[in-house]
Write a protein that holds these residues in place. Structure first.
Motif, PDB file in Angstrom:
ATOM      1  N   THR A 246      37.876  43.625  37.450  1.00 36.55           N
ATOM      2  CA  THR A 246      38.166  42.229  37.754  1.00 36.55           C
ATOM      3  C   THR A 246      36.904  41.409  37.711  1.00 36.55           C
ATOM      4  OG1 THR A 246      37.794  42.450  40.103  1.00 36.55           O
ATOM      5  CG2 THR A 246      39.984  43.016  39.330  1.00 36.55           C
TER       6      THR A 246
ATOM      7  N   HIS B 298      35.751  39.602  40.043  1.00 38.20           N
ATOM      8  CA  HIS B 298      34.991  39.674  41.290  1.00 38.20           C
ATOM      9  C   HIS B 298      34.336  41.036  41.483  1.00 38.20           C
ATOM     10  CE1 HIS B 298      36.471  35.754  42.291  1.00 38.20           C
ATOM     11  NE2 HIS B 298      37.732  36.150  42.142  1.00 38.20           N
TER      12      HIS B 298
ATOM     13  N   THR C 219      36.465  36.589  49.965  1.00 32.66           N
ATOM     14  CA  THR C 219      37.747  35.883  50.110  1.00 32.66           C
ATOM     15  C   THR C 219      38.338  35.431  48.791  1.00 32.66           C
ATOM     16  OG1 THR C 219      36.561  33.795  50.449  1.00 32.66           O
ATOM     17  CG2 THR C 219      37.140  35.084  52.420  1.00 32.66           C
ATOM     18  N   SER C 220      37.634  35.676  47.686  1.00 33.72           N
ATOM     19  CA  SER C 220      38.132  35.227  46.385  1.00 33.72           C
ATOM     20  C   SER C 220      39.309  36.079  45.952  1.00 33.72           C
ATOM     21  CB  SER C 220      37.013  35.307  45.346  1.00 33.72           C
ATOM     22  OG  SER C 220      36.565  36.647  45.222  1.00 33.72           O
ATOM     23  N   THR C 221      40.125  35.534  45.029  1.00 34.82           N
ATOM     24  CA  THR C 221      41.294  36.235  44.504  1.00 34.82           C
ATOM     25  C   THR C 221      41.113  36.492  43.021  1.00 34.82           C
ATOM     26  OG1 THR C 221      42.413  34.147  44.079  1.00 34.82           O
ATOM     27  CG2 THR C 221      42.826  35.206  46.217  1.00 34.82           C
ATOM     28  N   GLN C 222      41.912  37.438  42.505  1.00 38.93           N
ATOM     29  CA  GLN C 222      41.825  37.766  41.088  1.00 38.93           C
ATOM     30  C   GLN C 222      42.467  36.689  40.230  1.00 38.93           C
ATOM     31  OE1 GLN C 222      42.711  42.420  42.063  1.00 38.93           O
ATOM     32  NE2 GLN C 222      43.319  41.622  40.096  1.00 38.93           N
ATOM     33  N   ASP C 223      41.967  36.577  39.020  1.00 37.00           N
ATOM     34  CA  ASP C 223      42.604  35.697  38.051  1.00 37.00           C
ATOM     35  C   ASP C 223      43.953  36.287  37.651  1.00 37.00           C
ATOM     36  OD1 ASP C 223      40.471  33.980  38.083  1.00 37.00           O
ATOM     37  OD2 ASP C 223      39.465  34.929  36.366  1.00 37.00           O
TER      38      ASP C 223
ATOM     39  N   SER D 148      42.544  45.295  38.956  1.00 38.33           N
ATOM     40  CA  SER D 148      41.301  45.884  39.459  1.00 38.33           C
ATOM     41  C   SER D 148      41.205  47.351  39.041  1.00 38.33           C
ATOM     42  CB  SER D 148      41.248  45.776  40.982  1.00 38.33           C
ATOM     43  OG  SER D 148      40.115  46.445  41.474  1.00 38.33           O
TER      44      SER D 148
ATOM     45  N   LYS E  55      36.851  45.206  48.461  1.00 40.41           N
ATOM     46  CA  LYS E  55      35.810  44.188  48.327  1.00 40.41           C
ATOM     47  C   LYS E  55      34.706  44.392  49.347  1.00 40.41           C
ATOM     48  CE  LYS E  55      37.962  40.516  45.827  1.00 40.41           C
ATOM     49  NZ  LYS E  55      38.019  39.054  45.663  1.00 40.41           N
TER      50      LYS E  55
END
Length: 924
Positions: free
Chosen positions: A2, A4, A891-895, A900, A906
């Motif tokens: 991913t 992130h 705290t970010s999310t996947q596109d 993943s 994380k």
């Protein structure tokens, strides 16, 4: 992966790779070029090259007896291109290229080619090119001149007063005055002092090799007393982990290992850890350094209580590399080299083949020391009570006795089975004749098939076929009649169905069987009679003997590979049922004895004076086959007032130890002080810590070196007092910040206007990860463990050290070669190190544990957890930007559409970034 997870890995890569790579990605370094050249390169050139390319003869116009001559080359051009070990005339010649092959008579050994390649790759250094060799004396007399004794390292240690300085208020200890005086003379100023967080982290890693805990940092920050840092130093010096940290430094010098580099007759040291633990314990107890020396050289010879504890100290030499046969001289060389480099900072081993080229050390000096070790032998001492030793010996004796009984039983029963085969001689001979004839029409007919059909052993039948048809006529006297008969028969026709021919064969075969059986019976009768005569001393009848003919026949039958000899893999199958049952019962009893036997008691690998105490003779050009004059066992001439007094107490080890540990010895204290300084500042006052000779570097602060050495001796040789002296100085407490003016004048920081930033050694780096992740096992001492074991969470100090197969993690992160003494480690930065950080199971496990430690318990926000993480990992609070960046990642999310592929959460990825960062691996 991913976006992130890529961010986490990319951030880790950025943090860990900023140190940069070597120009060619190489991790091959020569820590001491001078020593490498003298030990590995010069002997090759001298013995294999100088005859044709030396001072007397220059074939092709080429000389190889100086660096200038090598670079100039001969008629074909320069011999080497320094730094390029893959091209060049010399490399081409020694690798036997198409155009050039040198030496012409015999190719160099692979190890010699490798040594020359390493030398060229290192830039073809020729130590001493700028230093004039010692002149040879024209007249007989002492080899030590006044000029030799005037060399700085051989001068008595002074006790200089700290110099006056302009800014006396800045100084805190005598060290500071020496450093500041040098700075002021160069118009430099020291940078500001380090902050308290930096200082406690520096001190903690310096003294115990572990990071300070947040609680310890808070306590230090809250202590406003003038001696707050002194209290930190005292706490760390009192820690039992101090001996683990500083013990490892000494083990580098001691080239500590627990096995041998070679596999042929390789000696193992299962209790080698006892020496490692002795070193740590001695340092924790602040054993005076002169005693530390003496116990490692001659602890068994000291007339004082505590001998059993001292025996482990001799592991310095007892655990060293072992050489066999004619190479025993290499073993003595290793001991001399370790002794003199380690304690004296001298390359005495360079005088093995010739007088030292640059230092006042003769070959006689070398063999005087080598004779001490030649009069010493390896010894294993039990570490158990007499009852434990007796119980073990009795258990092993019972095992050996039962094993011997089984061997004897098997031998007797096998002999019976072999003799029984003699009773089938006729059948085997006739079957062999039949098989040989049938193969005339069926060449592929298998022996095993025919033997099975006749109820015979295939291996015996095969032997009879070879004996009867492959042998020469008349070769075996008992087969003369056989060969005569075979010669009369038609060898081209299959006679197996010819009754007349078969009858002739059966007749000869029966006679042969009668002869062999009769001979065996005669042998048995003679042996029985001889046994009876031996048991009855009054029997005086002459001992009967077999004829030569009969003896030869029996040898053909029963010797290894003989006609009736039974191979080991066939013995069990050919025993009778009764014999098989008896053998099974015997083996069961043997297994019971082994199971019930007391375990082997502990031992210590140590030394003892040898059964033969003698001097060595000087080996001309290092060759033991050409002995020269006698070299009485004694100390080095340059460190003696006059001609050295020969040692006369046994091997001389105790006298040698006292000479090295003497306060009058100008080298011992200087060398140790220099080593301690090196590990506090990242660079020693003498940049070649194991070479204080002419080819070594000169001290950057000679008066400071003597000041510390004299105080060290006067302070009772206390290493912990030396730590205090250094660490409580302003010089030690400087920050690692830079100053443009200072950098321009002194870019290498030789004058110590700031603290050097240092990368953690692999031991502290690994231990720190275990500590902050909550996994570190702080148990002290005991047997070594394999570092690769997933369950090994002990300090790296307790890892098993193999000379034959050094652990990959240690090798990757610059651990020294345990086959040779090491005074400092190279610091490399190569891609495999970064790959280890990113992908190794160890790193992943520590990242998971750290993440679990940070996220366990209360349901607090990620920002709060990050604020707890930084003091734990880095010893400082996180900046607002670091909190923001970390929170954003966590705290970010996947596109949409991304999946993943990372096995880590994380938080685990974030923890891996922290552990893989440069800040974690470096100390300011």
């Amino acid at each position: 992966m991913t976006r992130h997870s890529s961010l986490a890995v990319g951030l880790a890569w950025l943090l860990i790779s900023s140190a940069g790579l070597a120009a060619d990605g190489s991790i091959e370094t020569v820590a001491d070029p001078g020593a490498f050249f003298e030990a590995k390169v010069r002997p090759i050139l001298a013995t294999r090259c100088f005859a044709c390319h030396g001072p007397k003869k220059q074939k092709g116009g080429l000389r190889l007896d100086s660096r200038a001559a090598v670079l100039q080359g001969g008629d074909s051009g320069p011999a080497v291109d320094p730094g390029d070990a893959d091209h060049g005339l010399l490399i081409e010649a020694i690798r036997y290229g198409e155009e050039r092959q040198m030496p012409p008579k015999a190719r160099l050994a692979d190890v010699e080619i490798a040594a020359l390649s390493t030398w060229i790759k290192a830039g073809a250094p020729w130590p001493g090119a700028e230093v004039a060799p010692r002149p040879k004396l024209d007249t007989p007399g002492p080899t030590i001149t006044a000029e030799d004794r005037a060399f700085w390292a051989f001068q008595p240690i002074n006790d200089p007063a700290p110099p006056e300085v302009q800014d006396a208020a800045w100084t805190q200890r005598g060290i500071d005055r020496f450093i500041l005086a040098a700075l002021e003379s160069a118009k430099l100023r020291p940078v500001p002092l380090a902050n308290k967080r930096t200082l406690i982290r520096r001190a903690s890693f310096d003294l115990i090799g572990l990071p300070p805990t947040p609680v310890e940092i808070s306590a230090f920050l809250g202590d406003e007393s003038p001696d707050a840092f002194a209290k930190v130093v005292e706490r760390l010096l009192a820690s039992p982990h101090y001996g683990e940290r500083w013990g490892r430094y000494w083990l580098d010098v001691a080239r500590y290992g627990e096995d041998q580099a070679h596999t042929f007759q390789a000696r193992k040291y299962p209790y080698g850890y006892k020496y490692r633990d002795w070193v740590a314990r001695a340092l924790n107890e602040d054993m005076p350094y002169d005693q530390f020396i003496t116990e490692q050289i001659a602890g068994d010879l000291i007339d004082a209580p505590g001998r059993d504890q001292r025996l482990a100290a001799l592991g310095l030499f007892a655990l060293g590399p072992v050489y066999y046969g004619k190479a025993v001289a290499d073993e003595l060389d290793d001991r001399v080299d370790t002794l003199t480099r380690g304690f004296l900072g001298l390359t005495v081993a360079c005088a093995r083949c010739h007088d030292h080229k640059f230092d006042p050390i003769s070959t006689k000096d070398y063999y005087a020391l080598a004779g001490v070790f030649a009069s010493t032998e390896y010894q294993e001492y039990p570490q158990a009570s007499p009852d434990e030793i007796k119980a073990y010996d009795q258990g092993q004796a019972a095992i050996q006795s039962k094993s011997n009984d089984i061997d004897s039983f098997l031998k007797v029963e096998t002999a019976k089975a072999s003799a029984a085969l003699a009773n089938q001689t006729s059948l085997y001979v006739v079957t062999a004749w039949t098989l040989n004839n049938q193969r005339k029409s069926k060449p592929d007919l298998a022996t095993a098939k025919v033997a099975k059909g006749e109820g015979l052993q295939d291996f015996v039948l095969d032997r009879w076929v070879n004996a009867l048809f492959a042998g020469k006529n008349g070769e075996k006297p008992y087969l003369v009649r056989w060969h005569a008969l075979i010669a009369k028969q038609d060898q081209k026709r299959d006679l197996s169905g010819d009754d007349a021919a078969r009858a002739e064969i059966i007749k000869v075969a029966d006679l042969l069987q009668d002869y062999l059986c009769t001979t065996i019976q005669l042998r048995d009768a003679i042996e029985a009679q001889s046994k009876a005569a031996a048991e009855n001393s009054e029997t005086k009848a002459p001992k009967p003997i077999l004829s030569d003919r009969d003896s030869a026949a029996l040898r053909d039958l029963f010797n290894d590979g003989g006609l009736l000899a039974i191979p080991k893999d066939r013995q069990l199958a050919m025993l009778s049922n009764e014999a098989k049952a008896a053998l099974k019962a015997g083996k069961a009893e043997l297994e019971r004895l082994r199971k019930d036997a007391p375990p082997k008691y502990a031992i210590v690998h140590s030394l003892a004076d040898g059964s033969k105490i003698a001097n060595l003779k000087v080996s001309i050009r290092g060759n033991p086959a050409t002995p020269g004059e006698d070299a009485p066992r004694a100390f080095l001439s340059i460190l003696s007032d006059a001609t050295p007094t020969p040692f006369n107490l046994g091997s001389g080890r105790l006298e040698l130890a006292r000479a090295i540990a003497s306060p009058d010895n100008p080298l011992t204290a200087r060398v140790l002080v220099n080593r301690v300084w090196e590990h506090h500042f990242g660079r020693a006052l003498v940049g070649t810590p194991s070479n204080f000779g002419a080819l070594g570097e000169r001290p950057s602060h000679p008066d400071l070196l003597d000041y510390l050495a004299s105080r060290f001796i006067k302070g009772g040789w206390s290493i912990k007092a030396l730590h205090r002296e250094i660490m409580l100085s302003r010089t030690y407490q400087l920050s690692a910040s830079t100053d443009p003016t200072n950098i321009e004048v002194d870019p290498e920081n030789l004058k110590l206007w700031r603290m050097n930033r240092r990368r953690l050694e692999v031991e502290s780096w690994r231990d720190a990860m275990l500590a902050v992740s909550g996994n570190l096992d702080r148990t002290l001492g005991g047997p070594s463990q394999q570092l690769t074991s997933p369950k090994n969470q002990r300090r790296t100090f307790y890892a098993a050290i193999s000379r034959h197969d050094l652990d990959g993690l240690l090798r990757l992160f610059d651990f020294p070669d345990p086959n040779i003494t090491s005074d400092k480690r190279p610091v490399t930065s190569v891609p495999l190190q970064q790959l280890f950080v990113l992908n190794s199971e160890f790193m992943i496990q520590q990242a998971r544990s750290l993440a679990a430690r940070l996220t366990a318990g209360t349901d607090e926000p990620d920002s709060a957890r990050i604020e707890r993480a930084f003091p734990l990992v880095f010893g400082r609070p996180a900046s607002p930007e670091e909190v923001r960046l970390g929170t954003s990642f966590l705290t970010s999310t996947q596109d949409p559409g991304e999946t993943s592929s990372s096995p880590l959460s994380k938080w685990e990825q974030y923890a891996q970034v922290l552990l893989g960062s440069n800040e974690f691996a470096f100390v300011d």
